[in-house]
Design an enzyme around this catalytic site. Structure first.
Site, PDB file in Angstrom:
ATOM      1  N   ASP A   1     -44.478   0.343  -9.968  1.00  0.00           N
ATOM      2  CA  ASP A   1     -45.860   0.113  -9.545  1.00  0.00           C
ATOM      3  C   ASP A   1     -46.849   0.251 -10.694  1.00  0.00           C
ATOM      4  O   ASP A   1     -48.023  -0.065 -10.548  1.00  0.00           O
ATOM      5  CB  ASP A   1     -46.241   1.129  -8.466  1.00  0.00           C
ATOM      6  CG  ASP A   1     -45.733   0.729  -7.108  1.00  0.00           C
ATOM      7  OD1 ASP A   1     -45.475  -0.465  -6.911  1.00  0.00           O
ATOM      8  OD2 ASP A   1     -45.584   1.612  -6.252  1.00  0.00           O
TER       9      ASP A   1
HETATM   10  C1  BGC Z   1     -47.702   6.284  -9.379  1.00  0.00           C
HETATM   11  C2  BGC Z   1     -46.584   5.480  -8.818  1.00  0.00           C
HETATM   12  C3  BGC Z   1     -46.966   4.958  -7.454  1.00  0.00           C
HETATM   13  C4  BGC Z   1     -48.286   4.209  -7.553  1.00  0.00           C
HETATM   14  C5  BGC Z   1     -48.749   3.617  -6.252  1.00  0.00           C
HETATM   15  C6  BGC Z   1     -48.987   5.508  -9.352  1.00  0.00           C
HETATM   16  O1  BGC Z   1     -50.038   6.299  -9.773  1.00  0.00           O
HETATM   17  O2  BGC Z   1     -47.404   6.704 -10.674  1.00  0.00           O
HETATM   18  O3  BGC Z   1     -45.408   6.244  -8.764  1.00  0.00           O
HETATM   19  O4  BGC Z   1     -45.977   4.137  -6.951  1.00  0.00           O
HETATM   20  O5  BGC Z   1     -49.270   5.048  -8.067  1.00  0.00           O
HETATM   21  O6  BGC Z   1     -49.305   4.519  -5.392  1.00  0.00           O
HETATM   22  C1  NOJ Z   2     -43.430   5.348  -6.221  1.00  0.00           C
HETATM   23  C2  NOJ Z   2     -43.489   4.232  -5.240  1.00  0.00           C
HETATM   24  O1  NOJ Z   2     -43.565   4.729  -3.953  1.00  0.00           O
HETATM   25  C3  NOJ Z   2     -42.319   3.309  -5.396  1.00  0.00           C
HETATM   26  O2  NOJ Z   2     -42.416   2.248  -4.521  1.00  0.00           O
HETATM   27  C4  NOJ Z   2     -42.272   2.852  -6.794  1.00  0.00           C
HETATM   28  O3  NOJ Z   2     -41.209   1.995  -6.898  1.00  0.00           O
HETATM   29  C5  NOJ Z   2     -42.189   3.982  -7.770  1.00  0.00           C
HETATM   30  N1  NOJ Z   2     -43.282   4.859  -7.533  1.00  0.00           N
HETATM   31  C6  NOJ Z   2     -42.190   3.530  -9.217  1.00  0.00           C
HETATM   32  O4  NOJ Z   2     -43.439   3.117  -9.616  1.00  0.00           O
END
Ligand code: BGC
Ligand code: NOJ
Length: 817
Positions: A487
């Protein structure tokens, strides 16, 4: 340093010191009423949706960290000393303290001033309420005159609003106190038909429902005025902060024990039966009263607790292993499976790290969570699949998240996370492999929750597949969109304004940046879809899926291969990310794991070469980092990933979620020693002894362990709600122990450390119980050469699914070189 120990017999983690490095949490409830509870009784409760139906308040990011909870105060009315039996919030020194986090319950016991108090917190199955059962024992030689105060701060339902809209909220709070039951009914007068109740089994000496009266001006939870003076104020909340506190006098003879029950619950009334009498403003209590009465009775509470235990016997009984490794055993048999239930229920919405406000159920997340959950309650997995797919867009894309209460896609976040659709194919595949329920594919499911748009679920899978083909970039790789699994790899974002969301800001057209990870995922999902199509009697369609997968594989070799590992992506300038030509972030974990899992590079040695690169560049003793070298500054063209300091989160943290992809890849090349070694590095139970470094709970996985570039390398963060749970469970049970669900039956294909002499697994599968013994007399890592089923040798390594038998099916598998 250890802060407790595992009691595997009871399936509990026993914390023996209240000041753990971080609050060590557990979950109560597993259906519709949920609570978070820390080892010092911190936490909150909600009905279905932590944002929209929150019952009680918790103060995130406070000092101390863990403020707000299911608090009790005991007061010695003679000495006037008072304390909290769960340590918080008074933090008075306790002579004995023990918190037992178990399967859906938490028991906090302590002794102070020779008074022992043990509170069992749990949610009875099928109910929308929680029990706090308190047992108080007088260990003195003299009688004890005590007061017990309960304390719970109500949330005004919408947690977001509750934290922000004070000009209104300070004037809306309302309660009723009837027969010793405190009813919280803010907004019941208008559009809500639900309320909370907080009841006690004892005759009350008093109560308080206005927080600031209970506490007193400028006093806090560690020194409430009512408790200090030993007498409630009988305050009735009108606006401000509605609160629930009962005051009970407890007089105990030497050695005497008394049980007191508190019930906190959520109740809905039919809209036309909200009030009684009908033209009044008084809650109609007709339907709630019997529920309250039932659970104020100790016999019913004991029976409900027993039922909860039996339910977990049953759920966990689906897969039990006895291997030479205690950490693997207890994670598979107890905690990892348990964590999978939590991630299934909560997705990433409500934990000590997720405020319950920001994130509903993720489309990608929830599909992946199924991998670790589907065997426990297949019917709920089915329902989840249908809910998720109903939020799918007509384009095949998906809302990235949906709200559990409404089951509607979250418009604020929207879609265009271009990996999302494929996880649905994998989720559905996992469900069918577990259950053999092919009929699910014929279920009519809406698109975008629009009436009239129903198509069979199978059509949703087709659109998932097409979604990628309709979004191909300049190299022939899938366009990444807002992000793929990572993400934080936001290649079309180019954000230079503080506060902009990396997930929703899109300053580039998105026609250039591509993802090798999605390419791998596409290959994997297409093979799965092809297998499904064959079973549906659509061989030509299956061929087409395989042909497209093969084409994509070629593109991966051509534009996704860097010489020693797979490239990660191409940015908006068409430059590679995760390549030796890059200065930072030369190699990323995701594309290595995903491409190999999809079978890319297995035949020509590229997979093995890749795994050596991973071992050399990414593996640390605390797990495998996400990328290397870490990004040392913010790169506008990369997005959120470079916003994290080196070694944290997606910037070269050990993102435990994707370690299993490498572990699976290692099993696919037959390297059982290394697979299990990697597995153990992030196994929380195996890290119990380094509690001061690890800091998070030793019984559940954390999303992240700080990577080698971080000053706190080895420190875990964001425990509980993470895809790590499902992926590790899937990996150890299906790929290392190798008892894997297939469309036609159970595959037996262990890939284990050579030093293991064998192991046994009990697996319940499609109505049968398999007692599987794996023997490894010659120190192999892989290779079932002999499979004996109920005394008869069979060829191959698949146990074909069959009609339920009256006796367990006995299987012996022998590994030979
Ligand atoms: C986090 C991710 C997460 C994303 C979406 C980011 O700040 O590091 O792990 O999936 O936010 O909420
Ligand atoms: C947390 C999110 O919930 C997941 O969907 C994502 O793949 C990982 N972060 C990596 O960014």
């Amino acid at each position: 340093m250890k802060y407790g120990h595992f009691d595997d017999q009871q399936r509990e983690y026993v914390i023996s010191q209240p000041d753990t490095p971080l609050p060590w949490m557990n979950y109560l409830g597993c259906e519709s009423y949920f609570g978070l509870i820390s080892n010092t009784a911190g936490g909150y409760s909600f009905y279905r949706d932590a944002k929209l139906r929150r019952l009680s308040r918790y103060r995130y990011n406070n000092a101390p960290f863990d403020v707000g909870g299911r608090y009790l105060y005991l007061r010695d009315n003679e000495s006037e000393k008072f304390w909290s039996p769960s340590w918080q919030p008074t933090r008075t020194k306790l002579d004995k303290y023990e918190c037992r986090h178990g399967m859906g319950y938490t028991i906090i016991g302590s002794t102070a001033n020779k008074i022992e108090a043990q509170t069992t917190y749990f949610v009875p199955l099928g109910e929308t309420l929680e029990i706090w059962k308190v047992k108080i024992t007088n260990h003195r030689k003299t009688p004890a005159k005590l007061s017990l105060f309960s304390s719970l701060e109500f949330c005004l339902w919408d947690a977001q609003d509750d934290n922000t809209n004070f000009q209104r909220n300070f004037s809306t709070g309302q309660v009723e106190i009837v027969d010793g039951v405190i009813y919280h009914k803010t907004e019941y007068r208008e559009r809500r038909n639900h309320f909370a109740y907080f009841a006690c089994s004892e005759k009350l000496a008093g109560y308080d429902t206005q927080r600031d009266t209970f506490l007193g001006a400028y006093r806090s939870w560690d020194n409430p005025a009512a408790v200090a003076r030993g007498k409630s104020f009988n305050s009735v909340a009108c606006g401000w902060a509605p609160h629930g506190s009962h005051h009970v006098k407890v007089n105990l003879k030497p050695g005497q024990t008394k049980e007191i029950i508190f019930v906190l619950g959520y109740h809905e009334n039919a809209v036309d039966k909200k009030f009684s009498p009908p033209n009044s403003q008084t809650i109609n209590k007709t339907t709630v009263k019997p529920v309250i009465a039932k659970y104020l009775d100790g016999k019913n509470v004991a029976a409900a607790f027993q039922k909860l235990k039996e339910n977990w016997d049953n759920l966990l009984g689906t897969y039990q292993v006895t291997s030479p490794d205690i950490h693997a055993n207890r994670m598979v048999n107890i905690w990892n499976a348990y964590q999978c239930m939590a991630t299934f229920n909560m997705s990433r919405s409500a934990s000590f790290y997720e405020s319950g406000i920001g994130r509903g159920l993720g489309f990608r997340d929830s599909n992946q969570d199924l991998l670790g959950f589907v065997h426990m309650v297949p019917s709920r997995a089915r329902e989840r699949i249908l809910d998720l797919s109903a939020t799918q867009l007509k384009s095949g894309g998906a809302f990235h998240q949906y709200q559990p209460l409404t089951k509607r896609g979250n418009h604020e976040l929207g879609s265009n996370f271009n990996d999302d659709p494929h996880w649905l194919i994998l989720g559905v595949g996992a469900y069918i492999k577990e259950t053999g329920d092919w009929k699910i594919l014929d279920e009519p499911v809406q698109f975008e929750n629009e009436a009239g748009s129903e198509q069979p679920l199978y059509e949703h899978l087709r659109r998932s597949f097409n979604y990628t083909l309709e979004r191909i970039g300049p190299h022939g790789l899938p366009l990444i969109g807002r992000a793929d699994w990572n993400d934080c790899l936001n290649l079309n974002c180019f954000s230079d304004t503080p506060g902009q969301s990396f997930q929703t800001t899109t300053n580039k057209e998105g026609k250039v940046a591509e993802s090798v990870f999605i390419a791998g995922l596409f290959v994997l999902a297409s093979k799965e879809l092809a297998a499904i199509a064959v079973k549906r009697g659509l061989p030509d369609e299956a061929k087409y899926y395989l042909a497209e997968a093969a084409k994509m594989e070629k593109v991966i070799y051509q534009h996704g291969w860097d010489g020693e590992w797979f490239i990660r992506a191409y940015n908006d300038f068409g430059q590679p990310i995760g390549s030796k030509v890059c200065k930072e972030g030369k190699i990323f974990i995701e594309s290595q794991g995903m491409c190999i899992m999809a079978g890319v590079g297995l035949d020509d040695g590229k997979a093995k070469l890749t795994l050596e690169s991973v071992n050399k560049r990414l593996a640390t003793k605390h797990g495998i980092v996400l990328n290397n070298p870490a990004f040392t500054k913010y790169y506008i063209e990369m997005g959120e990933i470079s916003s994290y300091p080196p070694g944290y989160k997606e910037n070269a943290g050990i993102f435990c979620h994707n370690n299993p992809w490498i572990i699976i890849a290692e099993t696919m090349v037959g390297n059982g020693n290394r697979a299990f070694d990697y597995y153990t590095r992030i196994n929380p139970s195996a890290r119990e002894n380094i509690g001061d470094l690890h800091r998070c709970e030793p019984y559940v996985y954390a999303q992240m362990i700080a990577g080698k570039d971080a000053p706190t390398h080895g420190e875990a963060k964001n425990s509980w709600l993470t895809g790590t749970a499902a992926w590790n469970y899937f990996t150890i049970t299906q790929w290392i122990l190798g008892i894997r669900t297939g469309f036609d039956g159970l595959v037996v294909d262990p890939v284990i450390p050579a030093k293991w002499k064998g192991f046994t697994v009990t697996r319940k599968f499609r109505g049968n119980t398999y007692l599987i013994e794996v023997k490894n007399p010659n120190g192999q890592q892989r290779g079932v050469k002999k499979l004996v089923v109920d005394g008869k040798e069979i060829t191959g390594n698949i146990l074909p699914a069959c009609a339920p038998q009256s006796e367990p099916i006995r299987v012996v598998a022998v590994l030979e070189g």
